[in-house]
Design an enzyme around this catalytic site. Sequence first.
Site, short mmCIF file in Angstrom:
data_model
loop_
_atom_site.label_atom_id
_atom_site.label_comp_id
_atom_site.label_asym_id
_atom_site.label_seq_id
_atom_site.Cartn_x
_atom_site.Cartn_y
_atom_site.Cartn_z
CB VAL A 1 30.79 25.88 46.65
CG1 VAL A 1 29.53 25.70 45.82
CG2 VAL A 1 30.50 25.64 48.13
CG HIS B 1 36.80 49.55 48.46
ND1 HIS B 1 37.17 50.86 48.71
CD2 HIS B 1 37.46 48.80 49.37
CE1 HIS B 1 38.01 50.90 49.73
NE2 HIS B 1 38.21 49.65 50.14
CG HIS C 1 37.61 51.90 52.91
ND1 HIS C 1 38.94 51.63 52.77
CD2 HIS C 1 37.50 53.26 52.86
CE1 HIS C 1 39.62 52.76 52.64
NE2 HIS C 1 38.75 53.76 52.69
#
Length: 607
Positions: free
Chosen positions: A259, A540, A584
């Site tokens: 995209v 993370h 996490h």
Amino acid sequence: MPFDNLPPSYQSLLANFTDAITDFSQEASFAYPRFEPATNQDYDFIIVGSGSSGSVIANRLSEITNWKILLLEVGYPEGFLAQFPLLAPILQFTDYNWDYTMERQENFCRAMINQRCAWPRGKALGGTSVINYMIYTRGNPRDYDKWAALGNPGWSYREVLPYFLKSENSNLTDFNPFYHNKGGYLSVEDPFESELTTTFLQAGQELGYKLVDYNSPDQFGFSRIQATIKRGRRHSAAKAFLEPIIGRRNLRILTGARVTKLLINPTTKEAFGVQYTKGRKKFIARAAKEVILCAGAFNSPQLLMLAGIGPKEHLKELEIPLLVNLPVGQTLYDHISFLGMIFNTNRVLEPASNLFDPRQLLSWYRYGIGPLSSLGGFEALGYIKTNVSTEEGDYPDIEIILSGAGHLHTDYGLINRRTTKISDNFYYKMFLSLEGKPGFAIIPMLLHPKSKGYMKLRSKNPSDYPLFYGNHLTDPEGKDIKTLIAAIRFIIKLCEETDAFRKYNTRLETKPFVGCEHLEFNSDDYWRCALTLLTTTLHHQVSTCKMGPLDDPGSVVNHELRVHGVKNLRIADTSIIPITLSAHTNAPAIMIGEKASDIIKEFWRVT
């Protein structure tokens, strides 16, 4: 990849292992139907990104048979190599990784090539769940209650827990049955553990910590790892949520589709589709109801800013017409970890030769057991509160991770040091002499950093990678450094002062870190220096499209995941998480996908 520095016996074992993998390679990844884009495409919903949230949303929305869903993914389905949990770090060398890097920061990642940290993110059907270490952690109840208290109704622990349970199919041997579920799409199992795991857990108990199921509300303590694996194989979001429903007629999945532009009416500010490329051709897909961004903490904000949704001054610099002035990318939190806690032992705890033994491959193939089901060498966790924490109660500020066979030098410098982009010069000076020595590592991860980073566009070309600024260890009060040093002290005590580890004569490696030799070993100043060398991300990143009410100057989406000021556009991935979690991020991303699906169904009055 060169294997010349492996001992000859290991080279022979590795050759046998490679031959055995070739023999079993017919058990390759599931073959997804190949769809071709049409010139004019009309759907009810377009989902951008098939990661841990996008795969879930594609599954749940396509349950409504009269809704037509398009899922666009720039990557491709995972291959055979991804099934081996132990080989997780190798996947970062493949096309499944965007291979992002953080911009150079003074006094951080000094041991890395060009002083730039690796920030790997998944580019595959299944997103980062195809290249991550499969550790399944949800977080602390207090995290979600804080999330909700920031003006985000519906996101408290009590309200998100059912969505964690909805996804899960638990086959754990030791868990709290009130906080796990059977029958969901996502398999959660026990990975391989060596004798080190038992030792680590016993040592934690000696220091007064309980053995816990960290995915229950009682997170504070030590635990075996819970993993997103199925019969010893990686259970990515694509395998869990897309493979079982691949035959649904109302769901079309396009891989290799990037995209490049969100289509938004500039007058009404309504999203009505996307432009994407596949091969060398451009296509347009239209959404009658919504466009849902699930492209992750880096690519969702990138697409917003390219569409004119972002910080006014930054977009003006790039000559991007402003659509809505929002602080996209201006908040970026990350979990960082220190890789230098290396301990020597008086005997080999898990011989590396075992990893390459073809008999282990047979055990893994037939029963899903053995060291090949190890999560890249990670075996157990501890959630602790350091002595510098100012939080009340048992709210952890550090996660410690036991790493047996997965540390920097245990693979003779072939893989793990390359995933972190440690420079050859630093590695050979620091770690070459440690190769072959028996030992292990424990990694402290900073759960709630006070330092805040940001990201911005490099240019208005969608093919150009964004710029990422971690700003790690820069909080004015130095709380992040103090917390990590306190964690280092705790880990040394755990490994050198408990009976559990004494039987191995465990000792911290005393070779000074290159660049810190002038400082007294084991002093606070020494560890401050070491932290600037070998502290890096644990991948993370959150908050780049932060959730919050309209009067929150840092927010981008509301509690229903709708972008402020734009109709028919939602974001559902880790970019919306407004605070750092004691977890996490894979499990929270899946939860977000589950909850987003119900929010969308309720909005369109379909249940």
